[in-house]
Scaffold this active site. Structure first.
Site, PDB file in Angstrom:
ATOM      1  N   ARG A 152       0.964  -1.004   0.162  1.00 39.89           N
ATOM      2  CA  ARG A 152      -0.551  -0.248  -0.110  1.00 39.89           C
ATOM      3  C   ARG A 152       0.402   1.026  -0.035  1.00 39.89           C
ATOM      4  O   ARG A 152       0.498   2.655  -0.615  1.00 39.89           O
ATOM      5  CB  ARG A 152      -0.891   0.096   1.392  1.00 39.89           C
ATOM      6  N   ASP A 195     -20.039   5.952  -3.440  1.00 39.91           N
ATOM      7  CA  ASP A 195     -20.533   4.594  -2.637  1.00 39.91           C
ATOM      8  C   ASP A 195     -21.645   5.001  -2.248  1.00 39.91           C
ATOM      9  O   ASP A 195     -22.495   3.700  -1.741  1.00 39.91           O
ATOM     10  CB  ASP A 195     -19.477   4.969  -1.313  1.00 39.91           C
ATOM     11  N   ARG A 253     -24.001   3.074  -4.895  1.00 42.66           N
ATOM     12  CA  ARG A 253     -23.664   1.192  -4.830  1.00 42.66           C
ATOM     13  C   ARG A 253     -24.433   1.214  -3.200  1.00 42.66           C
ATOM     14  O   ARG A 253     -25.321  -0.352  -3.707  1.00 42.66           O
ATOM     15  CB  ARG A 253     -21.991   0.689  -4.031  1.00 42.66           C
ATOM     16  N   HIS A 305     -13.018   7.546   1.660  1.00 39.80           N
ATOM     17  CA  HIS A 305     -13.230   5.966   0.600  1.00 39.80           C
ATOM     18  C   HIS A 305     -12.520   4.820   1.149  1.00 39.80           C
ATOM     19  O   HIS A 305     -11.149   4.826   0.908  1.00 39.80           O
ATOM     20  CB  HIS A 305     -12.673   6.712  -0.581  1.00 39.80           C
TER      21      HIS A 305
HETATM   22  O1  TXD Z   1     -14.381   6.322  -6.000  1.00 37.27           O
HETATM   23  C1  TXD Z   1     -12.754   6.665  -6.724  1.00 37.27           C
HETATM   24  N1  TXD Z   1     -12.787   7.492  -6.120  1.00 37.27           N
HETATM   25  C2  TXD Z   1     -12.409   5.221  -7.152  1.00 37.27           C
HETATM   26  C3  TXD Z   1     -11.105   5.813  -7.681  1.00 37.27           C
HETATM   27  C4  TXD Z   1     -13.109   4.619  -8.209  1.00 37.27           C
HETATM   28  C5  TXD Z   1     -12.446   4.177  -9.138  1.00 37.27           C
HETATM   29  C6  TXD Z   1     -11.334   3.820  -9.229  1.00 37.27           C
HETATM   30  N2  TXD Z   1     -10.912   4.847  -8.868  1.00 37.27           N
HETATM   31  C7  TXD Z   1      -8.670   5.258  -8.631  1.00 37.27           C
HETATM   32  O2  TXD Z   1      -9.059   6.030  -9.994  1.00 37.27           O
HETATM   33  C8  TXD Z   1      -8.183   3.932  -9.532  1.00 37.27           C
HETATM   34  O3  TXD Z   1      -7.743   3.322  -8.091  1.00 37.27           O
HETATM   35  C9  TXD Z   1      -6.952   4.561 -10.013  1.00 37.27           C
HETATM   36  O4  TXD Z   1      -6.364   4.880  -9.158  1.00 37.27           O
HETATM   37  C10 TXD Z   1      -7.791   5.739 -10.947  1.00 37.27           C
HETATM   38  C11 TXD Z   1      -7.704   5.828 -12.013  1.00 37.27           C
HETATM   39  O5  TXD Z   1      -9.261   4.363 -12.392  1.00 37.27           O
HETATM   40  P1  TXD Z   1      -8.648   3.546 -14.170  1.00 37.27           P
HETATM   41  O6  TXD Z   1      -9.803   2.209 -13.744  1.00 37.27           O
HETATM   42  O7  TXD Z   1      -9.357   4.773 -14.757  1.00 37.27           O
HETATM   43  O8  TXD Z   1      -7.434   3.191 -13.799  1.00 37.27           O
HETATM   44  P2  TXD Z   1      -6.638   2.659 -15.568  1.00 37.27           P
HETATM   45  O9  TXD Z   1      -7.482   2.875 -16.210  1.00 37.27           O
HETATM   46  O10 TXD Z   1      -5.664   2.255 -15.060  1.00 37.27           O
HETATM   47  O11 TXD Z   1      -5.987   4.717 -15.897  1.00 37.27           O
HETATM   48  C12 TXD Z   1      -4.992   5.389 -15.592  1.00 37.27           C
HETATM   49  C13 TXD Z   1      -4.951   6.029 -16.154  1.00 37.27           C
HETATM   50  C14 TXD Z   1      -3.711   5.191 -17.320  1.00 37.27           C
HETATM   51  O12 TXD Z   1      -4.283   5.341 -18.786  1.00 37.27           O
HETATM   52  C15 TXD Z   1      -2.139   5.993 -17.081  1.00 37.27           C
HETATM   53  O13 TXD Z   1      -1.720   5.814 -18.682  1.00 37.27           O
HETATM   54  C16 TXD Z   1      -2.625   6.677 -16.540  1.00 37.27           C
HETATM   55  O14 TXD Z   1      -3.487   7.191 -15.638  1.00 37.27           O
HETATM   56  N3  TXD Z   1      -1.312   7.873 -16.116  1.00 37.27           N
HETATM   57  C17 TXD Z   1      -0.789   9.091 -16.470  1.00 37.27           C
HETATM   58  N4  TXD Z   1      -1.907  10.580 -16.926  1.00 37.27           N
HETATM   59  C18 TXD Z   1      -1.293  11.048 -17.198  1.00 37.27           C
HETATM   60  N5  TXD Z   1      -0.018  11.395 -16.022  1.00 37.27           N
HETATM   61  C19 TXD Z   1       0.524  10.920 -15.941  1.00 37.27           C
HETATM   62  N6  TXD Z   1       1.705  11.117 -15.108  1.00 37.27           N
HETATM   63  C20 TXD Z   1      -0.063   9.098 -15.570  1.00 37.27           C
HETATM   64  N7  TXD Z   1       0.336   8.236 -14.607  1.00 37.27           N
HETATM   65  C21 TXD Z   1      -0.961   6.682 -15.784  1.00 37.27           C
END
Ligand code: TXD
Length: 312
Positions: free
Chosen positions: A87, A147, A150, A174
């Site tokens: 984590r 949340d 859900r 969360h």
């Molecule tokens: O309730 C909530 N807040 C949440 C949070 C619910 C669902 C998802 N939650 C979190 O959102 C999850 O734990 C992740 O931390 C984010 C994004 O979830 P997602 O499912 O969209 O993850 P992906 O598909 O891996 O997309 C993340 C993108 C990916 O395309 C990477 O290339 C990009 O982030 N990425 C970046 N973009 C720009 N700049 C930087 N530095 C960067 N690093 C990674």
């Protein structure tokens, strides 16, 4: 014409973009570190536009200059925890990503309202606020809407009544320590305690607390995105259309609910100025205690994050 930048064009980011364009809420700029991917998704959405019948622009880019003048910046950039990753490692990696994203975007959109989505949510929202140095009213985290959605979905499934009549709010952080305020959960005004036994309510609460993990275990790779994307979009819509919806969001508590210097899920009114009010819904002592416990755990993680960021 409003413009929303979505940083991170992965599953959640793309879902947000699609909703905003399809529902004529705003133009969208999708940005990511991966080259070509945001451009590809944006082009695909622009090709869906004639079928859907909207005239919104979706642009994909790897260049922050294209995010200029955004009304709202949504941060979904980050990585998910991989097997074998602690984590702390996740916290450190996502903190570095969110910090760099917040620094870049605020340069080009100093008047924007920021909505953070990246996990660990409450901690990343705090970091976004610290990095952008914006007033707390303009930095918000999304978790409570999801949340609550859900919890509402589970209440509808359990009772068999229309989900359109179910209302409920989940407060707190969360994570495992979220606080579903069951007393205020109703089916068209009828408290759910009148409709099901307490043991059943507790089961639904537990399922809500594990809502994200349940989906992860089914999907095998990746996490939920339809619910999260739609939840972000509801917050964006409430702000841009000045709807003043009362939504549970991660907001900065400065004495609210007896909590200080922490971003945590509380009922907030979202309008054109961002967080226009934090509403005190009068909690019972045990609910307040649960909120306090949740806040303490978030604060511990903020302290840990500060140490990890210094160590970089
Ligand atoms: O309730 C909530 N807040 C949440 C949070 C619910 C669902 C998802 N939650 C979190 O959102 C999850 O734990 C992740 O931390 C984010 C994004 O979830 P997602 O499912 O969209 O993850 P992906 O598909 O891996 O997309 C993340 C993108 C990916 O395309 C990477 O290339 C990009 O982030 N990425 C970046 N973009 C720009 N700049 C930087 N530095 C960067 N690093 C990674």
């Amino acid at each position: 014409m409003s413009k929303v930048t979505v940083v991170g064009s992965g599953f959640v980011g793309a879902t947000v973009a699609q909703y905003l364009a399809d529902n004529d809420v705003s133009d969208v700029c999708l940005i990511d570190v991966v080259e070509g991917m945001p451009q590809g998704k944006a082009l695909d959405m622009m090709q869906a536009a004639p079928v859907h019948g909207h005239a919104r622009k979706v642009v994909g880019t790897n260049d922050y200059a294209d995010t200029k003048g955004s009304d709202i910046v949504v941060i979904t950039a980050g990585i998910a925890r991989k097997p074998g990753m602690s984590r702390d490692d996740l916290l450190k990696t996502n903190a570095n990503i969110v910090q760099s994203v917040a620094k870049e975007t605020i340069k080009h959109s100093p008047d924007a309202i920021f909505i953070c989505v990246t996990n660990p949510l409450d901690v990343m929202t705090y970091l976004t606020w610290k990095t952008t140095k914006l007033p707390t009213s303009r930095v918000i985290g999304m978790a409570g809407v999801l949340d609550s959605a859900r919890f509402q979905a589970f209440i509808a499934m359990e009772t068999g009544y229309s989900v359109q009549d179910v209302r409920a709010m989940v407060l707190g952080g969360h994570g495992d320590l979220m606080v579903p305020v069951t007393r205020y959960a109703t089916v068209n005004g009828v408290p759910i305690g009148n409709l099901m036994p307490e043991t059943k309510i507790n089961e639904l609460v537990t399922r809500t607390q594990n809502g994200g993990a349940e989906i992860v275990s089914l999907l095998k790779t990746g996490s939920a995105y339809y619910g999260p994307g739609r939840s972000v979009a509801q917050m964006v819509e409430s702000i841009l259309r000045d709807q003043k919806r009362l939504l549970p969001c991660a907001v900065y508590a400065d004495g609210d609910y007896g909590l200080k210097d922490v971003y945590i899920g509380l009922p907030a009114v979202l309008g054109r100025n961002g967080v226009e009010k934090i509403v005190d819904i009068k909690l019972l002592d045990d609910e307040k205690a649960a909120l306090k416990k949740s806040a303490d755990s978030i604060k511990e993680n903020v302290d840990l994050m500060n140490k990890l960021l210094v160590a970089v």
